[in-house]
Design a protein around this motif. Structure first.
Motif, PDB file in Angstrom:
ATOM      1  N   LEU A  59     -21.318  30.728  55.719  1.00 23.21           N
ATOM      2  CA  LEU A  59     -20.353  29.986  54.904  1.00 23.21           C
ATOM      3  C   LEU A  59     -18.939  30.531  55.082  1.00 23.21           C
ATOM      4  CD1 LEU A  59     -20.344  27.653  52.789  1.00 23.21           C
ATOM      5  CD2 LEU A  59     -20.403  29.409  51.020  1.00 23.21           C
ATOM      6  N   ASN A 112     -17.525  31.585  57.614  1.00 21.83           N
ATOM      7  CA  ASN A 112     -16.910  31.222  58.894  1.00 21.83           C
ATOM      8  C   ASN A 112     -16.396  29.791  58.920  1.00 21.83           C
ATOM      9  OD1 ASN A 112     -17.579  33.770  60.018  1.00 21.83           O
ATOM     10  ND2 ASN A 112     -19.667  33.052  60.418  1.00 21.83           N
ATOM     11  N   LEU A 113     -16.647  29.042  57.844  1.00 17.16           N
ATOM     12  CA  LEU A 113     -16.205  27.655  57.778  1.00 17.16           C
ATOM     13  C   LEU A 113     -14.807  27.555  57.179  1.00 17.16           C
ATOM     14  CD1 LEU A 113     -19.457  25.975  56.367  1.00 17.16           C
ATOM     15  CD2 LEU A 113     -18.779  26.246  58.770  1.00 17.16           C
ATOM     16  N   SER A 114     -14.154  26.415  57.402  1.00 16.34           N
ATOM     17  CA  SER A 114     -12.891  26.148  56.714  1.00 16.34           C
ATOM     18  C   SER A 114     -13.176  25.898  55.241  1.00 16.34           C
ATOM     19  CB  SER A 114     -12.212  24.917  57.330  1.00 16.34           C
ATOM     20  OG  SER A 114     -12.969  23.748  57.035  1.00 16.34           O
ATOM     21  N   ASP A 148     -12.399  23.334  53.424  1.00 16.20           N
ATOM     22  CA  ASP A 148     -12.926  21.971  53.238  1.00 16.20           C
ATOM     23  C   ASP A 148     -14.401  21.894  53.634  1.00 16.20           C
ATOM     24  OD1 ASP A 148     -10.548  20.994  52.269  1.00 16.20           O
ATOM     25  OD2 ASP A 148      -9.862  20.215  54.202  1.00 16.20           O
ATOM     26  N   ASP A 149     -14.751  22.549  54.729  1.00 14.00           N
ATOM     27  CA  ASP A 149     -16.141  22.523  55.178  1.00 14.00           C
ATOM     28  C   ASP A 149     -17.048  23.304  54.223  1.00 14.00           C
ATOM     29  OD1 ASP A 149     -15.544  20.932  57.317  1.00 14.00           O
ATOM     30  OD2 ASP A 149     -15.469  22.570  58.785  1.00 14.00           O
ATOM     31  N   ARG A 150     -16.520  24.342  53.608  1.00 12.26           N
ATOM     32  CA  ARG A 150     -17.315  25.062  52.607  1.00 12.26           C
ATOM     33  C   ARG A 150     -17.620  24.162  51.420  1.00 12.26           C
ATOM     34  NH1 ARG A 150     -13.292  30.075  52.648  1.00 12.26           N
ATOM     35  NH2 ARG A 150     -13.853  30.983  54.663  1.00 12.26           N
ATOM     36  N   ARG A 151     -16.620  23.424  50.961  1.00 13.06           N
ATOM     37  CA  ARG A 151     -16.857  22.497  49.846  1.00 13.06           C
ATOM     38  C   ARG A 151     -17.925  21.480  50.227  1.00 13.06           C
ATOM     39  NH1 ARG A 151     -10.942  21.503  49.463  1.00 13.06           N
ATOM     40  NH2 ARG A 151     -10.053  23.161  48.183  1.00 13.06           N
ATOM     41  N   ALA A 152     -17.845  20.995  51.455  1.00 16.24           N
ATOM     42  CA  ALA A 152     -18.834  20.011  51.910  1.00 16.24           C
ATOM     43  C   ALA A 152     -20.231  20.628  51.962  1.00 16.24           C
ATOM     44  CB  ALA A 152     -18.441  19.479  53.280  1.00 16.24           C
ATOM     45  N   ALA A 153     -20.324  21.874  52.403  1.00 14.31           N
ATOM     46  CA  ALA A 153     -21.626  22.542  52.497  1.00 14.31           C
ATOM     47  C   ALA A 153     -22.233  22.762  51.114  1.00 14.31           C
ATOM     48  CB  ALA A 153     -21.476  23.877  53.222  1.00 14.31           C
ATOM     49  N   THR A 165     -21.538  21.012  48.414  1.00 19.16           N
ATOM     50  CA  THR A 165     -21.882  19.684  47.896  1.00 19.16           C
ATOM     51  C   THR A 165     -23.207  19.204  48.477  1.00 19.16           C
ATOM     52  OG1 THR A 165     -19.553  19.116  47.612  1.00 19.16           O
ATOM     53  CG2 THR A 165     -21.109  17.296  47.703  1.00 19.16           C
ATOM     54  N   ASP A 166     -23.395  19.374  49.768  1.00 19.27           N
ATOM     55  CA  ASP A 166     -24.648  18.963  50.408  1.00 19.27           C
ATOM     56  C   ASP A 166     -25.832  19.750  49.854  1.00 19.27           C
ATOM     57  OD1 ASP A 166     -23.298  17.145  51.949  1.00 19.27           O
ATOM     58  OD2 ASP A 166     -23.223  18.417  53.737  1.00 19.27           O
TER      59      ASP A 166
END
Length: 421
Positions: free
Chosen positions: A10, A12-14, A16-21, A23-24
């Motif tokens: 987690l 290593n993500l941006s 925005d991508d962390r929020r998406a992860a 949420t998923d």
């Protein structure tokens, strides 16, 4: 319900991508947009407190790997201190081998105090008040019929004669089940209502009428077990226990030991819009309940040689009222935890506090607290020195390698870096 809290990589993500992860991981039914920026408009802030002139932002991260009572949980944490979230997540990962963190909590009972003065027959007054207990409880319940309707309300009346250094005090405690609220407003309203009647029965006058944050009837407990292989072996566990035992016996060590616990607890309490000051006051007063300030947690070794760590303290948090409902970011943070009751939230809070505490004690017993902490702190030092963009990681790596995580060294490294470009 979260499918897993084991979100490897987690960091290593941006953002925005962390929020998406996240949420998923909780099934996609989560809106974390309010966590962007400060999560609060100026207009909203102006309605929350008086004399608003702005806001101060605190980073909100997510603790991963957490299992509480068999349920995968992603935990929001608001903190400015590096290493806290990483450390708690790491210990949560280690605890998964034995099923994660086990928690239990008592009923959400809060107490209000009514101080009575100018009472001539203090023991007689105590007896008369207890004789009128049913009347007083009914009067208290009449102040909040909605609370009573949902199963809460006044539960007991206690009368204490406190033999103090400066005076002898007559204090009445009203015990209230506050349901899913933190409970301050409910119990304070009830205390105000019953105070005149208590004063009349005691044939004196009332003075203070307010809750106590020593919520020792609203206690949450957490326990985790970690195999020696996870923490570096039996010697590390023995050292962890020795360090934790010092914290139980010595208030100087206990203060910092408990601060480590509160690093985790206060971060979750703040993220969810609850009252950090109330929780901290309750924790520290509970730590001194036998007359000496002690560690809130205990470390032991079980028959198989595993580390067993336990934590017990008052945990007065709520899901209704206050910033928990009025702050959009707090609402999003609570939604991330997927809790439905205040007791569930309290148990998650204490679980994270225990994980953070174990991480700190392990660091002290093994490589030392500074190695991991300063490594993460190096980025802050780099930014303070003026580094931007890719410079931040480069400067941070250099000052960590030099074992000199200091502002002057960071400034020197940054100047070298820019001169070579």
């Amino acid at each position: 319900m979260a499918t897993t809290s084991r979100l490897s990589g987690l960091r290593n993500l941006s953002v925005d991508d962390r929020r998406a992860a996240v949420t998923d991981a909780v099934g996609g039914n989560l809106d974390l947009a309010s966590l962007a920026g400060n999560g609060l408009s100026t207009e909203q802030a102006d309605r929350m407190i008086e004399n608003v002139i702005g806001q101060i932002g605190i980073p909100v991260g997510v603790a991963t790997n957490v299992i509480v009572n068999g349920r995968e949980v992603l935990v929001p944490m608001a903190t400015e201190e590096p290493s806290v979230i990483a450390a708690a997540s790491n210990i949560a990962r280690m605890s998964r081998r034995f099923g994660g963190i086990i928690t239990r909590s008592s009923e959400p009972l809060m107490q209000a105090q009514v101080q009575l003065l100018d009472v001539t027959d203090i023991n007689g007054a105590r007896a008369r008040i207890l004789e009128a207990k049913d009347e007083i409880l009914a009067l208290a319940d009449a102040q909040d019929p909605k609370l009573v309707e949902v199963g809460g309300g006044a539960r007991d009346l206690l009368v204490r004669i406190v033999q103090g250094v400066l005076d002898t005090h007559l204090v009445v405690h009203l015990v209230v089940n506050v349901g899913d609220a933190m409970g301050a407003n409910a119990v304070n309203t009830m205390a105000e209502a019953i105070a005149p009647r208590l004063a009349a029965i005691a044939q004196g006058r009332s003075l203070l009428r307010i809750l106590t944050n020593l919520a020792d009837m609203r206690v949450t407990r957490a326990r985790l077990t970690i195999h020696p292989d996870e923490v570096g072996g039996a010697e590390v566990i023995a050292n962890m226990i020795a360090g934790a035992n010092l914290a139980y016996d010595d208030p100087y060590r206990a203060a910092t030991h408990n601060k480590g616990i509160m690093n985790g607890i206060s971060a979750v309490v703040l993220a969810t819009g609850n009252d950090t000051r109330a929780v901290e006051a309750g924790a520290h007063s509970y730590a001194a309940r036998d007359g000496q300030y002690r560690a809130l947690s205990r470390f032991e070794q079980d028959a198989e040689g595993n580390l067993v760590a336990t934590l017990e303290l008052p945990m007065a948090v709520g899901l209704v009222g206050g910033a928990t409902k009025s702050h959009p970011a707090a609402r999003a943070a609570v939604a991330m935890t997927e809790v439905s009751t205040a007791r569930e939230l309290a148990e998650i809070v204490v679980a994270v506090g225990l994980a953070q505490n174990v991480a700190a004690v392990r660091a002290l017993a093994a490589e030392g607290i500074q190695r991991g902490h300063m490594g993460l702190h190096a980025r802050n030092v780099a930014v303070a020195a003026g580094a931007t963009g890719a410079e931040v990681d480069a400067v941070a790596a250099a000052i960590v390698e030099r074992r000199a995580v200091r502002a002057d060294v960071a400034e020197s490294v940054l100047a070298e870096l820019r001169s070579n470009q």
